[in-house]
Design a protein around this motif. Structure first.
Motif, short mmCIF file in Angstrom:
data_model
loop_
_atom_site.label_atom_id
_atom_site.label_comp_id
_atom_site.label_asym_id
_atom_site.label_seq_id
_atom_site.Cartn_x
_atom_site.Cartn_y
_atom_site.Cartn_z
N LEU A 188 -3.40 2.73 -1.43
CA LEU A 188 -2.96 1.39 -1.85
C LEU A 188 -2.32 0.73 -0.63
N THR A 189 -3.08 -0.12 0.02
CA THR A 189 -2.64 -0.69 1.30
C THR A 189 -2.05 -2.09 1.15
N GLY A 190 -1.81 -2.52 -0.08
CA GLY A 190 -1.21 -3.83 -0.27
C GLY A 190 0.20 -3.91 0.31
N THR A 191 0.94 -2.81 0.21
CA THR A 191 2.29 -2.76 0.76
C THR A 191 2.20 -2.76 2.28
N LYS A 192 2.90 -3.70 2.92
CA LYS A 192 2.84 -3.82 4.38
C LYS A 192 4.08 -3.23 5.03
N GLU A 193 3.91 -2.81 6.26
CA GLU A 193 5.06 -2.35 7.03
C GLU A 193 5.25 -3.30 8.20
N GLY A 194 6.38 -3.97 8.24
CA GLY A 194 6.65 -4.94 9.30
C GLY A 194 7.62 -4.37 10.31
N CYS A 195 8.91 -4.51 10.03
CA CYS A 195 9.93 -4.15 11.03
C CYS A 195 10.21 -2.65 11.05
N ASP A 196 9.92 -1.93 9.95
CA ASP A 196 10.30 -0.53 9.81
C ASP A 196 11.81 -0.35 10.01
N ASP A 197 12.58 -1.34 9.60
CA ASP A 197 14.02 -1.30 9.86
C ASP A 197 14.82 -1.94 8.73
N CYS A 198 14.19 -2.09 7.55
CA CYS A 198 14.92 -2.62 6.40
C CYS A 198 15.34 -4.08 6.58
N GLU A 199 14.66 -4.81 7.43
CA GLU A 199 15.09 -6.18 7.70
C GLU A 199 14.13 -7.22 7.12
N CYS A 200 12.79 -6.94 7.14
CA CYS A 200 11.84 -8.03 6.92
C CYS A 200 11.32 -8.11 5.50
N GLY A 201 11.33 -7.00 4.76
CA GLY A 201 10.94 -7.04 3.35
C GLY A 201 9.45 -6.99 3.08
N ALA A 202 8.61 -6.88 4.12
CA ALA A 202 7.17 -6.84 3.88
C ALA A 202 6.78 -5.61 3.06
N CYS A 203 7.61 -4.57 3.13
CA CYS A 203 7.30 -3.28 2.48
C CYS A 203 7.87 -3.18 1.08
N MET A 204 8.38 -4.30 0.54
CA MET A 204 9.12 -4.24 -0.74
C MET A 204 8.25 -3.71 -1.87
N VAL A 205 8.76 -2.69 -2.54
CA VAL A 205 8.14 -2.21 -3.78
C VAL A 205 9.25 -2.14 -4.83
N LEU A 206 8.86 -1.94 -6.07
CA LEU A 206 9.87 -1.77 -7.11
C LEU A 206 9.98 -0.29 -7.45
N LEU A 207 11.21 0.21 -7.49
CA LEU A 207 11.48 1.55 -7.97
C LEU A 207 12.22 1.40 -9.29
#
Lengths: 298, 157
Positions: free
Chosen positions: B36-55
């Protein structure tokens, strides 16, 4: 290497006694490891599913905030907002909604950053940390716990299980204000918390603590002279002068030492004013930063 | 002892068996372990939010969350928004309002917006700004994203 998800405190304490490091939200531990500041510990025990750590208990004399309580909850919990408002002010400023969902007050305290937002509120509210091992527990004052930037005096087998706060007398209020350049994902340039109890129009007790102006969160000393006086311009000027005078800030990318030394006085004054307004019964919404217009215009 | 962990992740209601290093972040496990590649990785530092998922319904930066720690949680990714070929109203509105340019931030924006509206179906403009405050966009200037969320709130009313 091991990773355990603990569902009871005893299970977590046994893992920690065997050498595992606790992880709650990981918002300091995982981020720091991915930044290369340190290696992720080989032995980890997740403590975020231990229900007993995620409770806020109001007792006759004191209130216990479990170390696993998240910032998201602190900023909205009725007990915290009504009685320990400065903590809610601080929690609401931490990171972003996602940071606040995983970040916990115990993690914030034990990360021991001098820029931590919940630290100054806890200090002015008289909090002690409860440190627990498999064989017992003790309470330690925060001035004794924090020994330097990222440094604390807890032993490796001790888990911070709660923050213990004396219940507030009537006519009390508290507030935390933070100088920030933007309204989200920010770290304190400087910050100040104040807790005030009023006797009529006069100060019955006052405590002020400062964020990001010393190697640890520090409490402003010498404010006893304000007791019995109103929080007027002269009192506020004394608070600002004491805060600036006792600060020993560094220069870094966020601000120069001189700027920090000046602005910490302004923040201390604003925190005291807001705490006194709340002590007199006025409701100022959490976080008080917004009501005061601090931060970039939206 | 090996640092490999055989774990099960429940993503959009579907269980996936994946093997990850202990230090594997959730975003990487989702992209490489489940496909599932919809989730993106941007900053890898908890700053940009591109990787946001719901837990369990709450937004989390999956770049800085350990995959092994997500076991037993309900994970929702952007792939979980649409119903087959029918886009979620948030997806449709962000397209119709011009809230997508390069698209890299969009999955994270959508997940933060979804969490916000689930919790607060009628947010004020300020509440939307706070809800999306952990998500950066380098293209749109945000205004059209905010309009899309407002329109969705009205639509779902």
């Amino acid at each position: 290497m091991s990773f355990t998800i603990a569902t009871s405190l005893d299970e977590a304490l046994a893992s920690i006694a065997a050498g595992a490091r606790p992880i709650a939200g990981g918002s300091d531990l995982v981020v720091g490891a991915r930044q290369g500041k340190f290696d992720l510990p080989a032995e980890l025990v997740a403590i975020d599913r231990i229900e007993s750590l995620a409770t806020i208990d109001v007792g006759a004399d004191e209130t216990s905030i479990g170390s696993g309580v998240t910032h998201s909850r602190l900023m909205e919990d009725g007990v915290i907002v009504d009685n320990f408002t400065a903590i809610a002010d601080a929690a609401a400023l931490v990171g972003s909604p996602s940071t606040r969902n995983v970040g916990t007050i115990g993690g914030n305290v034990m990360n021991s950053s001098p820029a931590m937002d919940t630290g100054a509120p806890l200090v002015v509210l008289g909090a002690e940390a409860e440190l627990t091992t498999s064989s017992g527990r003790r309470r330690v004052g925060l001035d004794e716990l924090w020994t330097g930037p990222g440094q604390h005096s807890a032993a490796a087998d001790e888990l911070c299980t709660a923050l213990l706060l004396p219940n507030r007398p009537a006519n009390s209020g508290s507030a935390y204000v933070r100088l920030e350049y933007r309204r989200a994902m920010e770290i304190a340039v400087v910050g100040a918390a104040a807790a005030i109890t009023l006797d009529g129009d006069n100060i019955d007790s006052i405590r002020v603590a400062l964020t990001a102006v010393a190697p640890t969160i520090i409490e402003v000393a010498g404010l006893d002279s304000l007791v019995g006086r109103p929080l007027d311009d002269a009192s506020l000027a004394e608070i600002a002068e004491a805060a600036s005078g006792q600060a020993t800030p560094i220069s870094d990318l966020r601000a120069s030492d001189a700027y920090r030394r000046h602005t910490i006085g302004v923040m201390a004054r604003r925190a005291a004013e807001a705490a006194a307004r709340r002590a007199s019964g006025e409701t100022i919404a959490v976080p008080v930063n917004r009501a005061l217009g601090i931060g970039a215009a939206s | 002892m090996s640092d490999k962990h055989a774990i099960q992740l429940t993503v959009n209601g579907v269980p996936y068996d994946v093997t990850v290093d202990q230090s594997q972040n959730l975003s990487g496990a989702l992209r490489n372990g489940t496909g599932l590649t919809g989730t993106k990785e941007g900053c890898d530092d908890c700053e940009c939010g591109a990787c946001m998922v719901l837990l369990d319904g709450s937004p989390v930066n999956s770049c800085s969350y350990l995959a092994v720690q997500a076991q037993g949680r309900d994970i929702t990714t952007v792939e979980g928004l649409a119903d087959g070929d029918d886009l979620h109203p948030l997806q449709r509105n962000i397209l119709e309002h011009g809230g997508v340019q390069c698209g890299f931030c969009t999955p994270g924006m959508l997940m933060s917006a979804r969490a916000l509206l689930d919790r607060n179906p009628n947010p004020s403009n300020e509440e939307i700004r706070i809800g999306l405050s952990g998500n950066l966009c380098r293209c749109t200037g945000y205004a059209r994203i905010l309009e899309a969320v407002e329109a969705t709130a009205v639509e779902l009313g």
